[in-house]
Design a protein around this motif. Structure first.
Motif, PDB file in Angstrom:
ATOM      1  N   LEU A 108     -12.197  16.923  -2.640  1.00  0.00           N
ATOM      2  CA  LEU A 108     -12.738  17.741  -1.555  1.00  0.00           C
ATOM      3  C   LEU A 108     -14.021  17.143  -0.979  1.00  0.00           C
ATOM      4  O   LEU A 108     -14.184  17.119   0.244  1.00  0.00           O
ATOM      5  N   PRO A 109     -14.948  16.622  -1.784  1.00  0.00           N
ATOM      6  CA  PRO A 109     -16.157  16.023  -1.203  1.00  0.00           C
ATOM      7  C   PRO A 109     -15.868  14.836  -0.281  1.00  0.00           C
ATOM      8  O   PRO A 109     -16.579  14.618   0.694  1.00  0.00           O
ATOM      9  N   VAL A 110     -14.801  14.083  -0.567  1.00  0.00           N
ATOM     10  CA  VAL A 110     -14.426  12.963   0.298  1.00  0.00           C
ATOM     11  C   VAL A 110     -13.953  13.498   1.643  1.00  0.00           C
ATOM     12  O   VAL A 110     -14.329  12.992   2.705  1.00  0.00           O
ATOM     13  N   ARG A 111     -13.152  14.546   1.614  1.00  0.00           N
ATOM     14  CA  ARG A 111     -12.687  15.160   2.866  1.00  0.00           C
ATOM     15  C   ARG A 111     -13.873  15.677   3.671  1.00  0.00           C
ATOM     16  O   ARG A 111     -13.946  15.462   4.876  1.00  0.00           O
ATOM     17  N   GLN A 112     -14.787  16.360   3.005  1.00  0.00           N
ATOM     18  CA  GLN A 112     -15.970  16.887   3.700  1.00  0.00           C
ATOM     19  C   GLN A 112     -16.788  15.760   4.307  1.00  0.00           C
ATOM     20  O   GLN A 112     -17.237  15.854   5.447  1.00  0.00           O
ATOM     21  N   ALA A 113     -16.986  14.686   3.568  1.00  0.00           N
ATOM     22  CA  ALA A 113     -17.780  13.554   4.063  1.00  0.00           C
ATOM     23  C   ALA A 113     -17.110  12.907   5.271  1.00  0.00           C
ATOM     24  O   ALA A 113     -17.783  12.551   6.254  1.00  0.00           O
ATOM     25  N   ARG A 114     -15.805  12.750   5.245  1.00  0.00           N
ATOM     26  CA  ARG A 114     -15.088  12.141   6.371  1.00  0.00           C
ATOM     27  C   ARG A 114     -15.137  13.035   7.598  1.00  0.00           C
ATOM     28  O   ARG A 114     -15.347  12.564   8.715  1.00  0.00           O
ATOM     29  N   LEU A 115     -14.949  14.319   7.406  1.00  0.00           N
ATOM     30  CA  LEU A 115     -15.040  15.244   8.542  1.00  0.00           C
ATOM     31  C   LEU A 115     -16.459  15.253   9.115  1.00  0.00           C
ATOM     32  O   LEU A 115     -16.647  15.242  10.327  1.00  0.00           O
ATOM     33  N   PHE A 122     -19.127  12.610  17.221  1.00  0.00           N
ATOM     34  CA  PHE A 122     -18.431  13.167  18.384  1.00  0.00           C
ATOM     35  C   PHE A 122     -18.767  14.644  18.572  1.00  0.00           C
ATOM     36  O   PHE A 122     -18.984  15.367  17.605  1.00  0.00           O
ATOM     37  N   ASP A 123     -18.757  15.062  19.828  1.00  0.00           N
ATOM     38  CA  ASP A 123     -18.998  16.467  20.147  1.00  0.00           C
ATOM     39  C   ASP A 123     -17.765  17.318  19.849  1.00  0.00           C
ATOM     40  O   ASP A 123     -17.881  18.461  19.424  1.00  0.00           O
ATOM     41  N   TYR A 124     -16.588  16.732  20.095  1.00  0.00           N
ATOM     42  CA  TYR A 124     -15.326  17.436  19.877  1.00  0.00           C
ATOM     43  C   TYR A 124     -14.363  16.515  19.146  1.00  0.00           C
ATOM     44  O   TYR A 124     -14.197  15.357  19.519  1.00  0.00           O
ATOM     45  N   VAL A 125     -13.729  17.055  18.113  1.00  0.00           N
ATOM     46  CA  VAL A 125     -12.721  16.306  17.355  1.00  0.00           C
ATOM     47  C   VAL A 125     -11.442  17.130  17.387  1.00  0.00           C
ATOM     48  O   VAL A 125     -11.419  18.260  16.889  1.00  0.00           O
ATOM     49  N   ILE A 126     -10.412  16.584  18.004  1.00  0.00           N
ATOM     50  CA  ILE A 126      -9.107  17.229  18.041  1.00  0.00           C
ATOM     51  C   ILE A 126      -8.270  16.549  16.964  1.00  0.00           C
ATOM     52  O   ILE A 126      -7.938  15.373  17.060  1.00  0.00           O
ATOM     53  N   LEU A 127      -7.964  17.303  15.927  1.00  0.00           N
ATOM     54  CA  LEU A 127      -7.283  16.764  14.757  1.00  0.00           C
ATOM     55  C   LEU A 127      -5.814  17.189  14.783  1.00  0.00           C
ATOM     56  O   LEU A 127      -5.503  18.374  14.702  1.00  0.00           O
ATOM     57  N   ASP A 128      -4.931  16.228  14.918  1.00  0.00           N
ATOM     58  CA  ASP A 128      -3.494  16.449  15.004  1.00  0.00           C
ATOM     59  C   ASP A 128      -2.926  16.445  13.588  1.00  0.00           C
ATOM     60  O   ASP A 128      -2.877  15.408  12.941  1.00  0.00           O
ATOM     61  N   CYS A 129      -2.524  17.607  13.116  1.00  0.00           N
ATOM     62  CA  CYS A 129      -2.006  17.756  11.750  1.00  0.00           C
ATOM     63  C   CYS A 129      -0.484  17.866  11.763  1.00  0.00           C
ATOM     64  O   CYS A 129       0.102  18.359  12.718  1.00  0.00           O
ATOM     65  N   ALA A 130       0.133  17.443  10.684  1.00  0.00           N
ATOM     66  CA  ALA A 130       1.582  17.576  10.538  1.00  0.00           C
ATOM     67  C   ALA A 130       1.961  19.050  10.477  1.00  0.00           C
ATOM     68  O   ALA A 130       1.134  19.914  10.162  1.00  0.00           O
ATOM     69  N   ALA A 131       3.208  19.330  10.764  1.00  0.00           N
ATOM     70  CA  ALA A 131       3.703  20.696  10.685  1.00  0.00           C
ATOM     71  C   ALA A 131       3.539  21.243   9.269  1.00  0.00           C
ATOM     72  O   ALA A 131       3.643  20.497   8.288  1.00  0.00           O
ATOM     73  N   VAL A 132       3.296  22.522   9.168  1.00  0.00           N
ATOM     74  CA  VAL A 132       3.081  23.165   7.872  1.00  0.00           C
ATOM     75  C   VAL A 132       4.310  23.002   6.973  1.00  0.00           C
ATOM     76  O   VAL A 132       4.170  22.815   5.763  1.00  0.00           O
ATOM     77  N   ALA A 133       5.507  23.027   7.540  1.00  0.00           N
ATOM     78  CA  ALA A 133       6.730  22.871   6.756  1.00  0.00           C
ATOM     79  C   ALA A 133       6.841  21.455   6.162  1.00  0.00           C
ATOM     80  O   ALA A 133       7.521  21.264   5.156  1.00  0.00           O
ATOM     81  N   ALA A 134       6.157  20.484   6.763  1.00  0.00           N
ATOM     82  CA  ALA A 134       6.257  19.105   6.310  1.00  0.00           C
ATOM     83  C   ALA A 134       5.094  18.672   5.429  1.00  0.00           C
ATOM     84  O   ALA A 134       5.210  17.736   4.663  1.00  0.00           O
ATOM     85  N   SER A 135       3.938  19.351   5.560  1.00  0.00           N
ATOM     86  CA  SER A 135       2.747  18.910   4.839  1.00  0.00           C
ATOM     87  C   SER A 135       1.746  20.057   4.744  1.00  0.00           C
ATOM     88  O   SER A 135       1.677  20.911   5.627  1.00  0.00           O
ATOM     89  N   SER A 136       0.945  20.030   3.703  1.00  0.00           N
ATOM     90  CA  SER A 136      -0.105  21.052   3.552  1.00  0.00           C
ATOM     91  C   SER A 136      -1.470  20.500   3.975  1.00  0.00           C
ATOM     92  O   SER A 136      -2.482  21.092   3.673  1.00  0.00           O
ATOM     93  N   GLU A 137      -1.496  19.358   4.669  1.00  0.00           N
ATOM     94  CA  GLU A 137      -2.751  18.712   5.055  1.00  0.00           C
ATOM     95  C   GLU A 137      -3.688  19.600   5.841  1.00  0.00           C
ATOM     96  O   GLU A 137      -4.895  19.507   5.712  1.00  0.00           O
ATOM     97  N   VAL A 138      -3.158  20.476   6.689  1.00  0.00           N
ATOM     98  CA  VAL A 138      -4.024  21.315   7.510  1.00  0.00           C
ATOM     99  C   VAL A 138      -4.926  22.190   6.632  1.00  0.00           C
ATOM    100  O   VAL A 138      -6.068  22.434   6.966  1.00  0.00           O
ATOM    101  N   ALA A 139      -4.431  22.618   5.484  1.00  0.00           N
ATOM    102  CA  ALA A 139      -5.254  23.410   4.578  1.00  0.00           C
ATOM    103  C   ALA A 139      -6.399  22.587   4.014  1.00  0.00           C
ATOM    104  O   ALA A 139      -7.478  23.110   3.744  1.00  0.00           O
ATOM    105  N   GLY A 140      -6.199  21.295   3.869  1.00  0.00           N
ATOM    106  CA  GLY A 140      -7.219  20.424   3.321  1.00  0.00           C
ATOM    107  C   GLY A 140      -8.346  20.092   4.277  1.00  0.00           C
ATOM    108  O   GLY A 140      -9.367  19.560   3.868  1.00  0.00           O
ATOM    109  N   VAL A 141      -8.184  20.374   5.555  1.00  0.00           N
ATOM    110  CA  VAL A 141      -9.269  20.108   6.491  1.00  0.00           C
ATOM    111  C   VAL A 141     -10.098  21.349   6.764  1.00  0.00           C
ATOM    112  O   VAL A 141     -11.097  21.282   7.467  1.00  0.00           O
ATOM    113  N   ALA A 142      -9.703  22.456   6.228  1.00  0.00           N
ATOM    114  CA  ALA A 142     -10.454  23.702   6.414  1.00  0.00           C
ATOM    115  C   ALA A 142     -11.541  23.790   5.352  1.00  0.00           C
ATOM    116  O   ALA A 142     -11.561  24.674   4.511  1.00  0.00           O
ATOM    117  N   VAL A 143     -12.449  22.801   5.374  1.00  0.00           N
ATOM    118  CA  VAL A 143     -13.523  22.752   4.379  1.00  0.00           C
ATOM    119  C   VAL A 143     -14.855  23.026   5.026  1.00  0.00           C
ATOM    120  O   VAL A 143     -15.045  22.846   6.180  1.00  0.00           O
TER     121      VAL A 143
END
Length: 143
Positions: A108-115, A122-143
């Protein structure tokens, strides 16, 4: 067809305003993670459309990237600059560091540091995540 395109653009403007109103007072950029329940629903298209719309503001810097690119990009100071300008007016992120992805996957600290690294640049970061049915990555960026 022309009228439909103008109407879609107006809708993107409304979404952009709703998401980012009052964002100018922030010290770090805003990250918007976009996903869908199922693959193939057009999230990448909408994310790129949103990034293009936000990038139209000449006073702000906008990054469009996938979670995969964020996980794999060489973001360490002193290395090769992984940020590339696109013809659409926003920046993208090149990704080629397999060691970074393995660290992203388990810490989790690595994810936080990268975000935080992209939010600082950048002022705005639009992060394109895989579909929830295919990956749980979107949950990992909610840090």
């Amino acid at each position: 067809m022309k009228d439909g395109m103008a109407e879609r653009k107006l809708d993107v403007k409304r979404i952009t305003y709703a998401l980012f109103q009052g964002a100018g007072a922030r010290k770090q950029g805003i990250v918007v993670a976009m996903t869908s329940p199922l693959p193939g629903e057009g999230v990448s298209y909408v994310a790129q459309l949103l990034a293009r719309e936000v990038a139209g503001d000449a006073l702000s810097r906008t990054l469009y990237c996938t979670v995969e690119a964020l996980a794999n990009a060489p973001l360490e100071a002193g290395g090769k600059d992984p940020f590339l300008p696109s013809a659409a007016g926003y920046w993208t992120l090149s990704a080629d560091d397999a060691a970074a992805k393995s660290a992203w996957a388990f810490h989790l600290p690595v994810r936080q540091a990268r975000l935080n690294a992209v939010r600082e640049r950048f002022d705005y970061v639009i992060l394109d995540c895989a579909a929830v049915a295919a990956s749980s990555e979107v949950a990992g960026v909610a840090v």
